[in-house]
Design a protein around this motif. Structure first.
Motif, PDB file in Angstrom:
ATOM      1  N   UNK A 131       0.836  -1.196   0.000  1.00  0.00           N
ATOM      2  CA  UNK A 131       0.000   0.000   0.000  1.00  0.00           C
ATOM      3  C   UNK A 131       0.872   1.247   0.000  1.00  0.00           C
ATOM      4  N   UNK A 132       0.468   2.234  -0.785  1.00  0.00           N
ATOM      5  CA  UNK A 132       1.251   3.460  -0.852  1.00  0.00           C
ATOM      6  C   UNK A 132       2.142   3.477  -2.072  1.00  0.00           C
ATOM      7  N   UNK A 133       3.282   4.104  -1.949  1.00  0.00           N
ATOM      8  CA  UNK A 133       4.178   4.316  -3.087  1.00  0.00           C
ATOM      9  C   UNK A 133       4.903   3.031  -3.468  1.00  0.00           C
ATOM     10  N   UNK A 134       4.843   2.696  -4.768  1.00  0.00           N
ATOM     11  CA  UNK A 134       5.586   1.553  -5.287  1.00  0.00           C
ATOM     12  C   UNK A 134       6.904   2.037  -5.878  1.00  0.00           C
ATOM     13  N   UNK A 135       7.951   1.289  -5.614  1.00  0.00           N
ATOM     14  CA  UNK A 135       9.272   1.625  -6.146  1.00  0.00           C
ATOM     15  C   UNK A 135       9.301   1.286  -7.632  1.00  0.00           C
ATOM     16  N   UNK A 136       9.395   2.275  -8.491  1.00  0.00           N
ATOM     17  CA  UNK A 136       9.405   2.068  -9.942  1.00  0.00           C
ATOM     18  C   UNK A 136      10.848   2.113 -10.432  1.00  0.00           C
ATOM     19  N   UNK A 137      11.371   0.957 -10.820  1.00  0.00           N
ATOM     20  CA  UNK A 137      12.780   0.866 -11.187  1.00  0.00           C
ATOM     21  C   UNK A 137      13.033   1.076 -12.683  1.00  0.00           C
TER      22      UNK A 137
END
Length: 249
Positions: free
Chosen positions: A159-165
């Protein structure tokens, strides 16, 4: 007097543990002020605790951000020595069969932490340091572990911000859950340049007798991933069977 000292010592340990737990799901780190608000402790108290934990490498402070330190990765590795030692022969065999880098990871919050590795001998290879924490939602070993959790657990954890690599990183929770369903059906997970450009991964969950979640994966340059996929998958599934047989005793 001794009781007072013991109580004070217990309070310090409890507060230090609270800081570590607060940072568990913050790979990018937090400022002292943000951490103070998160754990509901005075800023001066947090600053003092951070300084003490940093001196033991349990935390690191870089550019004003407080992050989990390298000593925690070493402690994680030492706590799982039996699994690491028993899985090593099968990992080495997998590495020789495929000539690709093999990683053993353990689940820690929203990340899979590398605790053992067999490095490829090829000139073009993929290598990350042991102790590296990989986001579960965009790595093969991480998704293999996520498949063992309920959708509710995954939803709460991510939940919340996903790490976008990369451009290939899955960007929404529904997309991640759909991918995890495919992992559950096939019993293996794929990362196609979701964590790093030019890098693919293939991972499987490892059943152990300990109360932990482990996965073994292959890290492969994208340029040869598809053409060698069938061989890589067959060798990885053989490694899974061999490792689980050894761990079963």
């Amino acid at each position: 007097m001794s009781t007072d000292r013991e109580n004070n010592g217990s309070q310090v340990i409890a507060r230090a543990a609270t800081l570590l737990r607060a940072l568990e799901h913050q790979p990018a780190g937090m400022t002292i002020s943000a951490l103070s608000r998160q754990v509901e402790l005075p800023r001066t108290t947090v600053h003092r605790l951070v300084a003490s934990l940093e001196s033991q490498q349990l935390l690191i402070v870089s550019a004003g951000e407080v992050k989990l330190g390298p000593a925690l990765a070493r402690l994680a590795a030492s706590a799982h020595t039996d699994v690491i030692a028993l899985s090593r022969p099968a990992m080495e065999a997998l590495g020789r069969r495929t000539r690709e880098t093999v990683d053993l990871c353990v689940w820690r919050g929203s990340h899979a932490v590398s605790v053992s590795q067999f490095v490829s001998d090829r000139e073009l290879r993929v290598v990350s340091a042991v102790g590296t924490a990989f986001p579960c939602h965009c790595t093969a070993h991480g998704k293999a572990i996520l498949a063992q959790l309920s959708n509710q657990q995954i939803s709460e954890m991510l939940a919340g911000h996903l790490d976008l690599r990369t451009e290939q990183t899955l960007r929404t929770l529904p997309a991640i859950l759909q991918d995890v369903e495919q992992v559950r059906a096939s019993h293996y997970a794929i990362d196609r340049e979701e964590h790093a450009r030019g890098v693919c991964g293939l991972g499987v969950y490892i059943k152990t007798r300990v109360n932990e979640h482990y996965a073994i994966s292959l890290a492969v340059p994208a340029i040869r991933f598809d053409e060698e996929f069938d061989h890589l998958l067959s060798a990885l599934l053989q490694c899974k069977a061999e490792t689980e047989a050894l761990l079963a005793g």
